[in-house]
Enzyme design. Structure first.
Site, PDB file in Angstrom:
ATOM      1  N   ARG A  52      38.578 -40.809 -31.659  1.00 13.91           N
ATOM      2  CA  ARG A  52      39.797 -40.242 -31.095  1.00 13.91           C
ATOM      3  C   ARG A  52      39.458 -38.886 -30.482  1.00 13.91           C
ATOM      4  NH1 ARG A  52      41.374 -44.611 -31.427  1.00 13.91           N
ATOM      5  NH2 ARG A  52      43.329 -45.441 -32.291  1.00 13.91           N
TER       6      ARG A  52
ATOM      7  N   GLU B   6      44.832 -36.444 -23.721  1.00 14.51           N
ATOM      8  CA  GLU B   6      44.705 -37.803 -23.192  1.00 14.51           C
ATOM      9  C   GLU B   6      46.083 -38.304 -22.762  1.00 14.51           C
ATOM     10  OE1 GLU B   6      43.616 -42.077 -25.093  1.00 14.51           O
ATOM     11  OE2 GLU B   6      42.124 -40.520 -25.456  1.00 14.51           O
TER      12      GLU B   6
ATOM     13  N   HIS C 207      39.877 -44.749 -22.354  1.00 17.79           N
ATOM     14  CA  HIS C 207      40.281 -45.355 -23.630  1.00 17.79           C
ATOM     15  C   HIS C 207      40.366 -46.876 -23.509  1.00 17.79           C
ATOM     16  CE1 HIS C 207      42.564 -44.331 -27.592  1.00 17.79           C
ATOM     17  NE2 HIS C 207      41.811 -45.405 -27.741  1.00 17.79           N
TER      18      HIS C 207
END
Length: 302
Positions: free
Chosen positions: A218, A246, A265
Site C-alpha cells: 500500500r 493515490e 494499482h
C-alpha cells in the site's frame, strides 16, 4: 437473505444459491434501496466514498467479505456482531507475477528502452540483471510464498521477513540488519498502524546503492518524500504499483523521478484474480448460508 455485491460477475457466480436477493452496487451512483436489510456485503475493489457511513446504516449486516487481502477500510468501523473476511489467496498469482515483472523491468531498464523506442532511438547499453541478486521479501505471507515460487528459476537468494520470526522467516525487527545486503526489497505488508510510514528515510538509507524498492503493498507503507529524495539522487530505484497519494496527481514529481517505474494499482487486476474471487465468494456465501465455518476470518490485525 439480502446481499450486496460489487460486480455483475460476482452476482452471476452466486446465481445457483437459493434464497438470495443479490443486488449489485459498485460503490458509485445512487444507493440501492434496502440498505438496512443487507446481511452480507461484498464491497468493491476500490472502497466506496463513505464506507463508514454505509456500514453504520447496515443495521442487519452480519458479514463483510472483501475482494482484497487488505481490510483496513472496514476494520475500524466493524460492529462486534459483524464478521470480517478477506480475500487472501485470490490475488497471489497476479501480484506475485507483477512483482517479478516489475523488478526485471527496472533492473533491465525496460522503461528507458520503451522511451527510446518511442523516439526511434537505438539506445544500446548494459543493464542490471536479476540473476545472483538477493531479494528481500518484507511481509512474507501467501503472496510472498507465491512470489518465491515464481522466482525459483531466476538464480536469486530469497530472504523472508514477517511481523514475527518463524522457522526460516526473519522477524520485522531484524530488517535493519538485512536491508544493506538486499539488491531488491519487495513490500507485501498489509496497511496497518504498525506499517504506516515503515519505509522512511532511515529504512531507505540502509538499502545499498543501486538497490530496487518494489512496492506491491500500500502507498501508506512508504514515506513518499523520503523515497523521492533517494530517487532524485539516483541512489535507489523503485517499481511502484501503489503510491501515496493515490491516484498520483498529474503534476507530482514522482512521475518524472529518475529510476522509477509506476503502474496504477493493477498488480491484482487480472482474469485470474476475477476467476478466483468469484469462486471464493461463491464458496464463502454457501458456507455462511449452511452455517459452516468461514475462511479467511480476520480475528487480529490480520
Amino acid at each position: 437473505m439480502k446481499i450486496w455485491v460489487a460486480t455483475e460477475d460476482i452476482a452471476d457466480g452466486l446465481a445457483g444459491l437459493p434464497g438470495l436477493e443479490c443486488v449489485v452496487y459498485d460503490g458509485t451512483g445512487p444507493l440501492p434501496a434496502g440498505i438496512d436489510e443487507v446481511e452480507v456485503w461484498v464491497p468493491p475493489l476500490v472502497p466506496a466514498a463513505d464506507t463508514p457511513g454505509l456500514m453504520a446504516r447496515m443495521s442487519a449486516l452480519r458479514l463483510i467479505q472483501t475482494v482484497t487481502a487488505g481490510v483496513d477500510p472496514y476494520r475500524p468501523y466493524l460492529a462486534d456482531h459483524v464478521t470480517l473476511c478477506n480475500a487472501r489467496g485470490v490475488h497471489d498469482a497476479g501480484t506475485a507475477e507483477w512483482a517479478v515483472g516489475a523488478m526485471i523491468a527496472v533492473l533491465r531498464d525496460f522503461p528507458e528502452f520503451a522511451a527510446a523506442q518511442a523516439r526511434g532511438t537505438w539506445a544500446r547499453h548494459y543493464t542490471g540483471v536479476l540473476a545472483d541478486a538477493t531479494v528481500l521479501i518484507v511481509g512474507y505471507g501467501s503472496i510472498g510464498e507465491a512470489l518465491e515460487r515464481r522466482l525459483s528459476g531466476f538464480e536469486v537468494e530469497i530472504v523472508r521477513v514477517a511481523r514475527t520470526a518463524r522457522g526460516d522467516v526473519h522477524g520485522q525487527d531484524e530488517l535493519p540488519d538485512l536491508l544493506p545486503d538486499a539488491d531488491v526489497v519487495v513490500l507485501l505488508v498489509p496497511a496497518t498502524a504498525d506499517t504506516a510510514g515503515m519505509v522512511d528515510a532511515r529504512f531507505l538509507a540502509r538499502m545499498k546503492d543501486g538497490a530496487v524498492l518494489v512496492n506491491a503493498a500500500r502507498g501508506s507503507v512508504v514515506d513518499t518524500d523520503a523515497l523521492l529524495a533517494e530517487l532524485q539522487k539516483e541512489r535507489l530505484r523503485a517499481a511502484l504499483d501503489v503510491t501515496a497519494p493515490e491516484p498520483l496527481p498529474r503534476d507530482h514529481p514522482l512521475w518524472t523521478a529518475p529510476g522509477v517505474f509506476i503502474t496504477p494499482h493493477v498488480a491484482g487486476s487480472t482474469p485470474a484474480s476475477v476467476r478466483r474471487t468469484r469462486k471464493l465468494i461463491h464458496d464463502q456465501i454457501a458456507r455462511y448460508m449452511s452455517g459452516e465455518p468461514l475462511k479467511n476470518v480476520i480475528t487480529g490485525l490480520y
